[in-house]
Design an enzyme around this catalytic site. Sequence first.
Site, short mmCIF file in Angstrom:
data_model
loop_
_atom_site.label_atom_id
_atom_site.label_comp_id
_atom_site.label_asym_id
_atom_site.label_seq_id
_atom_site.Cartn_x
_atom_site.Cartn_y
_atom_site.Cartn_z
N SER A 1 -10.49 2.76 -6.73
CA SER A 1 -10.90 3.77 -7.71
C SER A 1 -10.44 5.16 -7.28
CB SER A 1 -12.42 3.75 -7.87
OG SER A 1 -13.05 4.02 -6.63
N VAL B 1 -22.52 21.20 -16.35
CA VAL B 1 -21.51 22.23 -16.11
C VAL B 1 -20.54 22.21 -17.28
CG1 VAL B 1 -19.61 22.95 -14.63
CG2 VAL B 1 -21.72 22.05 -13.61
N GLU C 1 0.85 -1.20 0.00
CA GLU C 1 0.00 0.00 0.00
C GLU C 1 0.89 1.24 0.00
OE1 GLU C 1 -2.34 2.88 -0.16
OE2 GLU C 1 -3.37 0.94 -0.15
N ASP D 1 -13.47 -2.16 -6.78
CA ASP D 1 -13.81 -1.12 -7.75
C ASP D 1 -13.09 -1.29 -9.08
OD1 ASP D 1 -15.21 -0.09 -5.64
OD2 ASP D 1 -14.14 1.81 -5.52
N MET E 1 -19.52 0.13 -6.86
CA MET E 1 -18.30 0.60 -6.21
C MET E 1 -18.57 0.84 -4.73
SD MET E 1 -16.33 2.99 -8.98
CE MET E 1 -15.50 2.25 -10.38
N THR F 1 -9.24 4.45 0.14
CA THR F 1 -10.09 5.64 0.07
C THR F 1 -11.15 5.62 1.16
OG1 THR F 1 -9.77 5.93 -2.31
CG2 THR F 1 -11.78 6.84 -1.37
N HIS G 1 -41.44 -4.29 19.64
CA HIS G 1 -42.22 -3.05 19.70
C HIS G 1 -41.83 -2.25 20.94
CE1 HIS G 1 -45.69 -0.38 19.34
NE2 HIS G 1 -45.87 -0.54 20.65
N LEU H 1 -3.28 2.29 6.01
CA LEU H 1 -4.16 1.26 5.47
C LEU H 1 -5.61 1.73 5.46
CD1 LEU H 1 -2.44 -1.73 7.26
CD2 LEU H 1 -2.55 -1.40 4.77
#
Length: 468
Positions: free
Chosen positions: A148, A240, A35, A315, A321, A43, A447, A40
């Site tokens: 991703s 946009v 990594e 991903d 994803m 994202t 309940h 770790l």
Amino acid sequence: MSDTQYDLVVIGGGPGGYVAAIRAAQLGMKVACVEKRGALGGTCLNVGCIPSKALLQSSHHYEAAAHEFEAHGVKVGKLELDLKTMLARKDKVVADLTGGIAFLFKKNKVDYVIGAGAIAGAGAVEVTPAKGKKQTLATKNILIATGSEVTPLPGVDIDEKQIVSSTGALSLGKVPKKMIVVGAGVIGLELGSVWRRLGAEVTVVEFLDTILPGMDAEICKNMNRILKKQKMKFMLSSKVTGAKAAKTGVTLTVEPVKGGDAETLKADVVLVSIGRRPYTDGLGLEAAGVEMDRGFVKTDGHFKTNVDGIYAIGDVIGGAMLAHKAEEEGVAVVEILAGQAGHVGYDAIPGVVYTWPEVAALGKTEEQLKEEGVAYKAGKFPFSANSRARCNADSDGFVKVLADAETDRVLGVHIIGPAAGDLIQEAVSVMEFGGSAEDIARTCHAHPGLSESVKEAALAVDGRALHI
């Protein structure tokens, strides 16, 4: 080449990668996880799921104190926002959880190698650290779990100060007076909600004619109404076409998708959240001969690429994803490598939007069932008729259960409401076991509980809801 011969080297320490590494170690494999971030969790833990949920929780408390406490008989003095402390709490949550994964690696004897990993030929992964010498890891199998990255918007340059991605939106130095969110998907609505609660005027610009594209249309329509009631503004069917940043703020050019006059919008901060794309840069995939499909790593039903010994999950191979989908794939692929029957039930993977109320989706939407020509019955139950929701003053939304008209098998469940992300899990279990709406309806629910709404919606499939 390293002296250690690994059974598996995982490239990527996100939810899919680190879970795969731990499960492989549990199964007796010699494992390394590479990594490059230096922390770790990928994202999700560092700049995604976890920090955004921490801010959603903090901002929810702030809004409740400002607008809801008084109705409960709780009076507060002048309300002040300490954004620095809020962001520091978010950072601590992230640090604690990422550190927790490092502990799990040590516990399970997974070698954690910090650096950028790349395939260096058959059975070899080259690791390039930020500082120091490269090293090459010898391994029987390689698992690509690199996740991703943010999808860029043509004509809009992200500087993470005025024009930000989700990463920059998690660490703004002050609350913007005006924020424009480009994209009405999960990330845009969650982070837009955070800053709206803290005082920003938020406008969401979306290319399509609906928010939360891909979700059940009735859910989208009702969530749009709820968020508008919360003072979030929407410009749908709009694109946009340009952005210009200056000291005074950002100017966006927005045009109707179907044609028409362009409009100029101004904001202090613009959040670009139009989706994510697979991260494959620098992995050496082309040199290794790994086949790709529209930017994704191409795999078979067992997560294997066309190259022997190279596998991929999460991903980077497409599909939903979602961190939990990547985790399931990580477990499945290493169990397959160990000779077991690894499996992922793709028809029963929930998706959750952690706004308030929350939105949860599972299985087929009504639109998909109609398109596929499947005869179905729908049962709905509003939270306004649920005792616990009324006690909590959280009565917006409903539960909808979709079941096969002939077999009664649950085909989809869609929820807007308090704790929807937790309530959906009952339906996930039912769908995994091929259960029916009647199975839910005949199961005793405590309940007063929010989960009674799920039972009532299941009863409504057969036209026998008890409390509406």
